[in-house]
Motif scaffolding. Structure first.
Motif, PDB file in Angstrom:
ATOM      1  N   ARG A 108     -59.920 -20.572   6.877  1.00  0.00           N
ATOM      2  CA  ARG A 108     -58.690 -19.811   7.122  1.00  0.00           C
ATOM      3  C   ARG A 108     -58.798 -18.394   6.558  1.00  0.00           C
ATOM      4  N   ARG A 109     -59.467 -18.237   5.404  1.00  0.00           N
ATOM      5  CA  ARG A 109     -59.565 -16.953   4.705  1.00  0.00           C
ATOM      6  C   ARG A 109     -60.720 -16.070   5.194  1.00  0.00           C
ATOM      7  N   ARG A 110     -61.508 -16.520   6.119  1.00  0.00           N
ATOM      8  CA  ARG A 110     -62.694 -15.776   6.566  1.00  0.00           C
ATOM      9  C   ARG A 110     -62.334 -14.343   6.953  1.00  0.00           C
ATOM     10  N   LEU A 111     -63.290 -13.454   6.775  1.00  0.00           N
ATOM     11  CA  LEU A 111     -63.091 -12.028   7.024  1.00  0.00           C
ATOM     12  C   LEU A 111     -63.796 -11.600   8.304  1.00  0.00           C
ATOM     13  N   PRO A 112     -63.136 -10.789   9.122  1.00  0.00           N
ATOM     14  CA  PRO A 112     -63.847 -10.256  10.288  1.00  0.00           C
ATOM     15  C   PRO A 112     -64.897  -9.237   9.829  1.00  0.00           C
ATOM     16  N   PHE A 113     -66.054  -9.236  10.481  1.00  0.00           N
ATOM     17  CA  PHE A 113     -67.086  -8.246  10.189  1.00  0.00           C
ATOM     18  C   PHE A 113     -68.016  -8.119  11.383  1.00  0.00           C
ATOM     19  N   GLN A 114     -68.804  -7.078  11.372  1.00  0.00           N
ATOM     20  CA  GLN A 114     -69.790  -6.854  12.429  1.00  0.00           C
ATOM     21  C   GLN A 114     -71.122  -7.432  11.967  1.00  0.00           C
ATOM     22  N   PHE A 115     -71.559  -8.468  12.649  1.00  0.00           N
ATOM     23  CA  PHE A 115     -72.842  -9.083  12.334  1.00  0.00           C
ATOM     24  C   PHE A 115     -73.878  -8.410  13.221  1.00  0.00           C
ATOM     25  N   ASN A 116     -74.539  -7.388  12.680  1.00  0.00           N
ATOM     26  CA  ASN A 116     -75.548  -6.660  13.445  1.00  0.00           C
ATOM     27  C   ASN A 116     -74.988  -6.224  14.799  1.00  0.00           C
ATOM     28  N   SER A 117     -73.791  -5.660  14.780  1.00  0.00           N
ATOM     29  CA  SER A 117     -73.045  -5.114  15.927  1.00  0.00           C
ATOM     30  C   SER A 117     -72.332  -6.168  16.782  1.00  0.00           C
ATOM     31  N   VAL A 118     -72.336  -7.424  16.381  1.00  0.00           N
ATOM     32  CA  VAL A 118     -71.605  -8.472  17.095  1.00  0.00           C
ATOM     33  C   VAL A 118     -70.394  -8.869  16.235  1.00  0.00           C
ATOM     34  N   ALA A 119     -69.206  -8.896  16.842  1.00  0.00           N
ATOM     35  CA  ALA A 119     -68.002  -9.294  16.109  1.00  0.00           C
ATOM     36  C   ALA A 119     -68.145 -10.732  15.634  1.00  0.00           C
ATOM     37  N   SER A 120     -67.850 -10.953  14.364  1.00  0.00           N
ATOM     38  CA  SER A 120     -67.991 -12.291  13.790  1.00  0.00           C
ATOM     39  C   SER A 120     -67.043 -12.414  12.599  1.00  0.00           C
ATOM     40  N   PHE A 121     -67.268 -13.450  11.803  1.00  0.00           N
ATOM     41  CA  PHE A 121     -66.501 -13.690  10.589  1.00  0.00           C
ATOM     42  C   PHE A 121     -67.452 -14.093   9.479  1.00  0.00           C
ATOM     43  N   VAL A 122     -67.092 -13.742   8.239  1.00  0.00           N
ATOM     44  CA  VAL A 122     -67.900 -14.058   7.069  1.00  0.00           C
ATOM     45  C   VAL A 122     -66.983 -14.613   5.984  1.00  0.00           C
ATOM     46  N   LEU A 123     -67.541 -15.441   5.115  1.00  0.00           N
ATOM     47  CA  LEU A 123     -66.782 -15.949   3.976  1.00  0.00           C
ATOM     48  C   LEU A 123     -66.362 -14.807   3.056  1.00  0.00           C
ATOM     49  N   THR A 124     -65.233 -14.988   2.370  1.00  0.00           N
ATOM     50  CA  THR A 124     -64.882 -14.062   1.301  1.00  0.00           C
ATOM     51  C   THR A 124     -65.897 -14.256   0.173  1.00  0.00           C
ATOM     52  N   ALA A 125     -66.003 -13.279  -0.705  1.00  0.00           N
ATOM     53  CA  ALA A 125     -66.914 -13.386  -1.849  1.00  0.00           C
ATOM     54  C   ALA A 125     -66.553 -14.598  -2.707  1.00  0.00           C
ATOM     55  N   GLU A 126     -65.254 -14.812  -2.909  1.00  0.00           N
ATOM     56  CA  GLU A 126     -64.806 -15.945  -3.736  1.00  0.00           C
ATOM     57  C   GLU A 126     -65.213 -17.277  -3.106  1.00  0.00           C
ATOM     58  N   ASP A 127     -65.000 -17.398  -1.801  1.00  0.00           N
ATOM     59  CA  ASP A 127     -65.341 -18.661  -1.135  1.00  0.00           C
ATOM     60  C   ASP A 127     -66.848 -18.884  -1.098  1.00  0.00           C
ATOM     61  N   LEU A 128     -67.608 -17.810  -1.011  1.00  0.00           N
ATOM     62  CA  LEU A 128     -69.062 -17.931  -1.084  1.00  0.00           C
ATOM     63  C   LEU A 128     -69.480 -18.469  -2.449  1.00  0.00           C
ATOM     64  N   ILE A 129     -68.878 -17.941  -3.510  1.00  0.00           N
ATOM     65  CA  ILE A 129     -69.201 -18.395  -4.866  1.00  0.00           C
ATOM     66  C   ILE A 129     -68.842 -19.872  -5.039  1.00  0.00           C
ATOM     67  N   VAL A 130     -67.638 -20.250  -4.635  1.00  0.00           N
ATOM     68  CA  VAL A 130     -67.210 -21.653  -4.781  1.00  0.00           C
ATOM     69  C   VAL A 130     -68.133 -22.570  -3.983  1.00  0.00           C
ATOM     70  N   THR A 131     -68.489 -22.167  -2.768  1.00  0.00           N
ATOM     71  CA  THR A 131     -69.383 -22.969  -1.932  1.00  0.00           C
ATOM     72  C   THR A 131     -70.742 -23.144  -2.596  1.00  0.00           C
ATOM     73  N   LYS A 132     -71.308 -22.057  -3.073  1.00  0.00           N
ATOM     74  CA  LYS A 132     -72.637 -22.120  -3.689  1.00  0.00           C
ATOM     75  C   LYS A 132     -72.620 -22.901  -5.003  1.00  0.00           C
ATOM     76  N   LEU A 133     -71.493 -22.894  -5.700  1.00  0.00           N
ATOM     77  CA  LEU A 133     -71.384 -23.716  -6.909  1.00  0.00           C
ATOM     78  C   LEU A 133     -71.428 -25.204  -6.581  1.00  0.00           C
ATOM     79  N   ARG A 134     -70.933 -25.586  -5.415  1.00  0.00           N
ATOM     80  CA  ARG A 134     -70.962 -26.996  -5.016  1.00  0.00           C
ATOM     81  C   ARG A 134     -72.397 -27.471  -4.767  1.00  0.00           C
ATOM     82  N   TRP A 135     -73.257 -26.589  -4.284  1.00  0.00           N
ATOM     83  CA  TRP A 135     -74.663 -26.930  -4.012  1.00  0.00           C
ATOM     84  C   TRP A 135     -75.507 -26.706  -5.267  1.00  0.00           C
ATOM     85  N   LEU A 136     -75.366 -25.541  -5.827  1.00  0.00           N
ATOM     86  CA  LEU A 136     -76.034 -25.037  -7.033  1.00  0.00           C
ATOM     87  C   LEU A 136     -77.526 -25.385  -7.169  1.00  0.00           C
TER      88      LEU A 136
END
Length: 184
Positions: A108-136
């Motif tokens: 729900r919180r994903r951010l719009p961004f240009q992925f190498n000139s293609v419209a896409s979405f990316v995780l917020t920095a916070e959600d990236l951190i929380v996700t990576k902590l789950r895998w670690l």
């Protein structure tokens, strides 16, 4: 020969053309929030039904092979498809959006961004951190430190503390924060 960014761009463009809601996660999301590093695969979360998968496969064309076998990720409780670029064998892991409360929130919180000139979405920095902590894994710890070092005070620490408390990863977050050298 295509590089990893060009291949991942082809995948994201096919997702856009097929109308599949998605969010870029993993190393490419990390590269958005911190300085770039190389990666051996791409990771994308998809909100997908069977018809969407068929449309997506049709948009990919013959340069890719989608493993028909779905695997279950026990760390996150999600299902995953593996997509392989035939010429380079570069893999894209396609995680299906689960009903997990955090998985739903980060999507729900994903951010719009240009992925190498293609419209896409990316995780917020916070959600990236929380996700990576789950895998670690070791690379995840490096990524977390890098994102925190770059974003620092701009991060929503209340949000981070909320989800790390729920996942039981708060002590890991605190340990990683303490390991980041302070610049005076």
């Amino acid at each position: 020969m295509l590089d990893s960014l060009a291949i991942a761009t082809l995948v994201v463009a096919a997702l856009q053309r097929s109308g599949v809601p998605h969010v870029v996660v993993g190393s490419f999301a990390r590269n958005f929030h911190a300085f770039p590093r190389s990666t051996k695969d791409a990771d994308i979360v998809l909100a997908l039904d069977f018809a969407g998968l068929a449309r997506f496969e049709g948009e990919l064309g013959g340069d890719f092979s989608l493993d028909p076998q779905t695997t279950f990720e026990t760390d996150t409780g999600t299902f995953r498809h593996t997509l392989v670029h035939r010429e380079t064998e570069f893999q894209t892991e396609l995680f299906l959006l689960s009903q997990d409360a955090f998985d739903q929130e980060r999507f729900r919180r994903r951010l719009p961004f240009q992925f190498n000139s293609v419209a896409s979405f990316v995780l917020t920095a916070e959600d990236l951190i929380v996700t990576k902590l789950r895998w670690l894994r070791p690379k995840d710890a490096e990524d977390i430190r890098d994102v925190i070092a770059v974003k620092g005070a701009a991060l929503d620490w209340n949000y981070l503390h909320h989800w790390t408390a729920i996942h039981g990863t708060r002590a890991k977050l605190d340990e990683l924060c303490a390991s980041i050298p302070k610049i005076d």
